[in-house]
Design a protein around this motif. Structure first.
Motif, mmCIF file in Angstrom:
data_model
loop_
_atom_site.group_PDB
_atom_site.id
_atom_site.type_symbol
_atom_site.label_atom_id
_atom_site.label_comp_id
_atom_site.label_asym_id
_atom_site.label_seq_id
_atom_site.Cartn_x
_atom_site.Cartn_y
_atom_site.Cartn_z
ATOM 1 N N PRO A 1 9.319 3.164 0.950
ATOM 2 C CA PRO A 1 8.002 2.666 1.354
ATOM 3 C C PRO A 1 7.848 2.631 2.871
ATOM 4 O O PRO A 1 8.833 2.437 3.586
ATOM 5 C CB PRO A 1 7.977 1.248 0.766
ATOM 6 C CG PRO A 1 9.403 0.833 0.670
ATOM 7 C CD PRO A 1 10.214 2.070 0.464
ATOM 8 N N HIS B 1 5.175 -8.515 5.350
ATOM 9 C CA HIS B 1 5.830 -9.034 6.565
ATOM 10 C C HIS B 1 5.652 -10.532 6.618
ATOM 11 O O HIS B 1 4.656 -11.059 6.135
ATOM 12 C CB HIS B 1 5.221 -8.398 7.808
ATOM 13 C CG HIS B 1 5.468 -6.910 7.822
ATOM 14 N ND1 HIS B 1 6.696 -6.355 8.078
ATOM 15 C CD2 HIS B 1 4.643 -5.870 7.559
ATOM 16 C CE1 HIS B 1 6.595 -5.035 7.994
ATOM 17 N NE2 HIS B 1 5.359 -4.714 7.659
ATOM 18 N N ASP C 1 5.653 1.144 6.441
ATOM 19 C CA ASP C 1 5.356 -0.177 6.971
ATOM 20 C C ASP C 1 4.157 -0.810 6.256
ATOM 21 O O ASP C 1 4.180 -1.980 5.888
ATOM 22 C CB ASP C 1 5.077 -0.062 8.477
ATOM 23 C CG ASP C 1 5.147 -1.420 9.137
ATOM 24 O OD1 ASP C 1 6.166 -2.136 8.925
ATOM 25 O OD2 ASP C 1 4.151 -1.791 9.791
ATOM 26 N N GLU D 1 3.193 -0.374 3.345
ATOM 27 C CA GLU D 1 3.485 -0.645 1.928
ATOM 28 C C GLU D 1 4.513 -1.780 1.796
ATOM 29 O O GLU D 1 5.032 -2.009 0.704
ATOM 30 C CB GLU D 1 4.001 0.624 1.248
ATOM 31 C CG GLU D 1 2.876 1.686 1.085
ATOM 32 C CD GLU D 1 3.362 3.122 1.215
ATOM 33 O OE1 GLU D 1 2.671 4.003 0.704
ATOM 34 O OE2 GLU D 1 4.405 3.354 1.857
ATOM 35 N N SER D 2 4.808 -2.449 2.912
ATOM 36 C CA SER D 2 5.802 -3.540 2.904
ATOM 37 C C SER D 2 5.117 -4.852 3.311
ATOM 38 O O SER D 2 4.088 -4.820 3.999
ATOM 39 C CB SER D 2 6.926 -3.224 3.889
ATOM 40 O OG SER D 2 7.459 -1.946 3.622
#
Ligand code: KIV
Length: 266
Positions: A259, A266, A261, A263-264
């Motif tokens: 994945p 934080h 950034d 799709e992640s």
């Protein structure tokens, strides 16, 4: 005139035949596919026992059970907003006795939102069709290449017994069927039967002279490898699209590209 935006009923089939309006049907076995096909304007979704070969990967439909038909039919019927939904009675769920046939067909109507059942056979099934229709359950008949007879036919073969199939067509009409699938019969025979009987014929491998057409979605969408029946026009190559997408996913995961950034969390 039957409206195109209200749910289809059993009465529309006869009306459409009289009007010369072609009937469209496709198989469906699950909720999302049924939703897409219904939205495309398909008149009739058939939860076929072809799910044995398409979904379950079997060689024939003989192993499909009534519980499996109910399971798939419930999903499809729940998805359909406009289309009429018919479910197949699988092998040995109606041949054993009229009581079994009524009980099996009744389960389809009680446990799913399907409006009708389909069963195979002409003169040999006429009394069964009559018994199910007398229990107020609409029946679609199925003549020609009836896949549950594959062992008797010695394979999936075009059926050319003209007089026998015409007599079968008359028998299922007299028994009270509201429509009939004609599978893998010569086009001139299908055209003759279509002219001879008052209920709509829905062809698959039966030429253009029928009142409607049905296809198996796995054939028309390119989801089955290998054997391609000549009547099953490929409208899409979804199997290839799925393979290509899955291969890109595999490559992206291996390379660390998926994945990303965005799709992640934080
Ligand atoms: O089982 C099925 O999908 C069918 C169609 C081929 C008509 O009977």
């Amino acid at each position: 005139m039957a409206s195109e935006d209200r749910p289809v009923t059993v009465l529309d089939f006869g009306a459409w035949k009289k009007q010369g309006r072609k009937i469209t049907s496709l198989t469906a076995y699950d909720f999302p596919t049924a939703r897409w096909l219904d939205a495309a304007g398909v008149d009739c979704l058939l939860v076929g026992d072809s799910l044995g070969t398409t979904v379950q990967g079997r060689e024939t439909t003989l192993g499909v059970t009534l519980d499996q038909m109910v399971y798939h039919a419930e999903m499809v019927a729940r998805a359909a907003k406009r289309a009429f939904v018919v479910a197949d009675l699988p092998f040995l769920s109606y041949q054993t006795s009229h009581a079994d046939a009524i009980r099996s067909a009744g389960r389809i109507l009680k446990e799913t939102r399907c409006q009708a059942v389909k069963l195979e056979g002409g003169r040999r099934s006429a009394a069964t069709i009559r018994a199910v229709v007398d229990a107020e359950i609409p029946v679609m008949a199925h003549l020609g290449l009836t896949p549950q007879s594959v062992r008797k036919f010695g394979g999936f073969k075009v059926q050319r017994q003209v007089d026998a199939i015409r007599a079968d067509a008359q028998a299922i009409v007299e028994a009270g069927a509201f429509a009939v699938v004609l599978e893998c019969v010569p086009a001139p025979l299908a055209e003759t039967i279509t002219a001879e009987i008052p209920i709509p014929t829905i062809g698959i491998g039966a030429g253009p002279g029928c009142d409607g057409q049905v296809l198996v979605v796995h054939d028309m969408f390119g989801l089955i490898e290998g054997f391609r029946p000549r009547f099953a026009r490929r409208y899409a190559e979804i199997g290839e699209l799925m393979q290509g997408a899955a291969a890109r996913y595999v490559a992206d995961v291996r390379s660390g590209e998926f994945p990303g950034d965005s799709e992640s969390f934080h």
